[in-house]
Write a protein that holds these residues in place. Structure first.
Motif, PDB file in Angstrom:
ATOM      1  N   ARG A  84       0.821  -1.212   0.000  1.00 56.03           N
ATOM      2  CA  ARG A  84       0.000   0.000   0.000  1.00 56.03           C
ATOM      3  C   ARG A  84       0.855   1.263   0.000  1.00 56.03           C
ATOM      4  O   ARG A  84       0.597   2.206  -0.749  1.00 56.03           O
ATOM      5  N   PHE A  85       1.877   1.307   0.863  1.00 55.96           N
ATOM      6  CA  PHE A  85       2.611   2.556   1.061  1.00 55.96           C
ATOM      7  C   PHE A  85       4.071   2.515   0.612  1.00 55.96           C
ATOM      8  O   PHE A  85       4.768   3.524   0.709  1.00 55.96           O
ATOM      9  N   GLY A  86       4.529   1.361   0.138  1.00 54.07           N
ATOM     10  CA  GLY A  86       5.876   1.287  -0.419  1.00 54.07           C
ATOM     11  C   GLY A  86       6.988   1.350   0.595  1.00 54.07           C
ATOM     12  O   GLY A  86       8.122   1.716   0.259  1.00 54.07           O
ATOM     13  N   ILE A  87       6.701   0.990   1.850  1.00 50.91           N
ATOM     14  CA  ILE A  87       7.696   1.023   2.918  1.00 50.91           C
ATOM     15  C   ILE A  87       7.838  -0.376   3.483  1.00 50.91           C
ATOM     16  O   ILE A  87       6.844  -1.007   3.867  1.00 50.91           O
ATOM     17  N   SER A  88       9.071  -0.890   3.540  1.00 50.43           N
ATOM     18  CA  SER A  88       9.294  -2.239   4.041  1.00 50.43           C
ATOM     19  C   SER A  88       9.048  -2.300   5.549  1.00 50.43           C
ATOM     20  O   SER A  88       9.323  -1.343   6.283  1.00 50.43           O
ATOM     21  N   PHE A 187       2.477  15.885   8.022  1.00 50.83           N
ATOM     22  CA  PHE A 187       3.112  14.779   8.743  1.00 50.83           C
ATOM     23  C   PHE A 187       4.626  14.950   8.783  1.00 50.83           C
ATOM     24  O   PHE A 187       5.279  14.619   9.776  1.00 50.83           O
ATOM     25  N   GLN A 188       5.189  15.458   7.712  1.00 53.54           N
ATOM     26  CA  GLN A 188       6.639  15.709   7.706  1.00 53.54           C
ATOM     27  C   GLN A 188       7.004  16.761   8.748  1.00 53.54           C
ATOM     28  O   GLN A 188       8.023  16.638   9.450  1.00 53.54           O
ATOM     29  N   GLN A 231       5.194   7.377   5.943  1.00 55.17           N
ATOM     30  CA  GLN A 231       5.696   7.997   4.720  1.00 55.17           C
ATOM     31  C   GLN A 231       6.552   9.213   5.053  1.00 55.17           C
ATOM     32  O   GLN A 231       7.448   9.577   4.278  1.00 55.17           O
ATOM     33  N   ALA A 232       6.284   9.832   6.188  1.00 56.97           N
ATOM     34  CA  ALA A 232       7.100  10.956   6.642  1.00 56.97           C
ATOM     35  C   ALA A 232       8.236  10.497   7.553  1.00 56.97           C
ATOM     36  O   ALA A 232       9.143  11.276   7.847  1.00 56.97           O
ATOM     37  N   ASP A 233       8.176   9.259   8.008  1.00 57.83           N
ATOM     38  CA  ASP A 233       9.196   8.699   8.900  1.00 57.83           C
ATOM     39  C   ASP A 233       9.500   7.265   8.454  1.00 57.83           C
ATOM     40  O   ASP A 233       9.280   6.302   9.188  1.00 57.83           O
ATOM     41  N   VAL A 238      10.673   7.680  15.161  1.00 61.25           N
ATOM     42  CA  VAL A 238       9.914   8.174  16.311  1.00 61.25           C
ATOM     43  C   VAL A 238       8.449   7.751  16.286  1.00 61.25           C
ATOM     44  O   VAL A 238       7.697   8.090  17.202  1.00 61.25           O
ATOM     45  N   SER A 239       8.036   6.996  15.270  1.00 60.21           N
ATOM     46  CA  SER A 239       6.597   6.856  14.998  1.00 60.21           C
ATOM     47  C   SER A 239       6.077   5.437  15.173  1.00 60.21           C
ATOM     48  O   SER A 239       6.789   4.452  14.952  1.00 60.21           O
ATOM     49  N   ILE A 240       4.792   5.383  15.527  1.00 60.98           N
ATOM     50  CA  ILE A 240       4.030   4.141  15.551  1.00 60.98           C
ATOM     51  C   ILE A 240       2.632   4.463  15.045  1.00 60.98           C
ATOM     52  O   ILE A 240       2.099   5.542  15.313  1.00 60.98           O
TER      53      ILE A 240
END
Length: 397
Positions: A84-88, A187-188, A231-233, A238-240
């Motif tokens: 969906r978001f292209g992040i592993s 978000f960034q 997508q911003a991290d 720092v994110s969950i």
């Protein structure tokens, strides 16, 4: 008998009061049209139900389910997110099954806050975000989100002394109750702010799929219209982020969700979870796997149904002279109250259900900045929604 002081802030509950008002109206003979709860009336997909049904006859699914037994679910969640978001995503260290996203937002403060630490929360916002902080003996600083700021918080307004004591920030977009969407650029900014001030960034993401294309009728790209915080991290510094099956897959009663994010935060939340409960029945996880890996056309069908309901309800409100904006996401209408209820949303909602049988959620129940608004949940077919507006027309006159 004496109870913990942490329960005191939890005693006031506008929604419990509204529940009593609904019961009273029903007892007096009113035919209730309940638009107060965001619980989808649509069914879960057949292939999801079949996966759960098949599990029932498998005795190996009947016992306790520990973390390592959830590997197939965690892999499915990681694969879905990456596609969906292209992040592993590492399913072993960056994914955690939850009993709905609310479990995550309520329990994470126990892993992050020490007594007296501040959490930065949206106002208005979802009530469980508040409850989790109080249960952790934390303090709350509310970030007002106002129409003139597109219902986004202004980080520069947070006082320096509060920031010095803050440990976490909770965001949630598309937003309940305002229906606002946050762009990736916001978000960034949030990620940069949390890195600068050493804050854990929590994103509650239940409405990831309930987004509508503007005017064109085309299927939107949720990756751009409703971005993920990761997508911003993308390095998950720092994110969950918390996901649920309640909205996208109409599985609210099955109580299934998951967290994806920073491995340390996932591990800490897992420690809290291990002290509180086991995982759900394995058959429910099998149903969730079927939802993630199976055809997604039911998701878009649900989105289209809520689009039609949105359009019918907004059009009906406009016809009676109540001008409300058309939301681009969620299953709600966030309406500014007319006179004489502009500063008493609770009175509006209690009188409305008493006199018309139409139940709605007062904006004050979502926080101080929610006063002057009412939230309608689009959980009925268009004809019933239009009937609700007809009843409200007489009440407003």
């Amino acid at each position: 008998m004496q109870f913990a002081k942490r329960l005191q802030p939890l005693q006031a509950n506008v929604f419990a009061d509204m529940d009593q008002a609904k019961a009273k109206a029903k007892a007096s003979g009113q035919n209730i049209i309940d638009l107060s709860l965001g619980s989808s009336d649509l069914p879960a997909s057949e292939h999801v139900l079949e996966a759960i049904q098949e599990s029932l006859s498998d005795n190996s699914t009947h016992g306790y389910l520990l973390f390592h037994g959830t590997q197939a679910f965690r892999q499915a969640a990681a694969d879905w997110y990456t596609q969906r978001f292209g992040i592993s995503v590492d399913p072993e260290t960056e994914v955690l099954p939850l009993i709905g996203s609310q479990e995550g937002t309520a329990h994470l403060p126990l892993a992050v806050l020490n007594p007296g630490d501040f959490a930065l929360l949206l106002d208005p916002g979802y009530p469980s975000h508040v409850g989790g902080v109080y249960l952790a003996s934390g303090q709350i600083y509310t970030m007002p989100i106002l129409a003139e700021n597109n219902f986004l918080p202004v980080f520069e307004d947070i006082p320096t002394p509060v920031l010095a004591q803050s440990r976490m920030m909770v965001l949630s977009y598309p937003h309940n109750p305002t229906t606002a969407i946050a762009p990736l650029s916001f978000f960034q900014e949030a990620v940069a702010f949390c890195r600068e001030h050493d804050l854990v960034l929590v994103h509650d993401f239940p409405y990831a799929d309930l987004v509508f294309a503007e005017d064109t009728g085309e299927t939107p790209n949720p990756k751009s219209l409703a971005p993920s915080i990761l997508q911003a991290d993308p390095d998950k510094d720092v994110s969950i982020e918390f996901f649920t099956f309640s909205k996208s897959y109409n599985m609210g009663g099955f109580r299934i969700g998951y967290a994806i994010g920073n491995a340390q935060l996932i591990r800490a939340l897992r420690q809290v979870k291990a002290a509180v409960d086991f995982n759900q029945y394995r058959g429910i996880l099998n149903g969730a796997i079927a939802a993630l890996r199976g055809p997604q056309d039911s998701v878009q069908q649900s989105v289209e149904i809520f689009r039609q309901r949105r359009d019918a309800f907004v059009t009906a409100l406009h016809k009676i002279g109540w001008q409300v904006p058309t939301p681009n996401a969620t299953m709600y209408i966030w309406a500014k109250l007319p006179e004489p209820w502009t500063n008493d949303s609770v009175k509006f909602c209690t009188q409305l259900v008493e006199k018309t049988g139409v139940a709605a959620s007062p904006g004050a129940g979502f926080g101080k900045a929610g006063e002057g608004y009412v939230r309608f949940a689009l959980v009925h077919e268009p004809a019933i929604l239009e009937m609700a507006v007809e009843r409200m027309a007489g009440f407003l006159r």
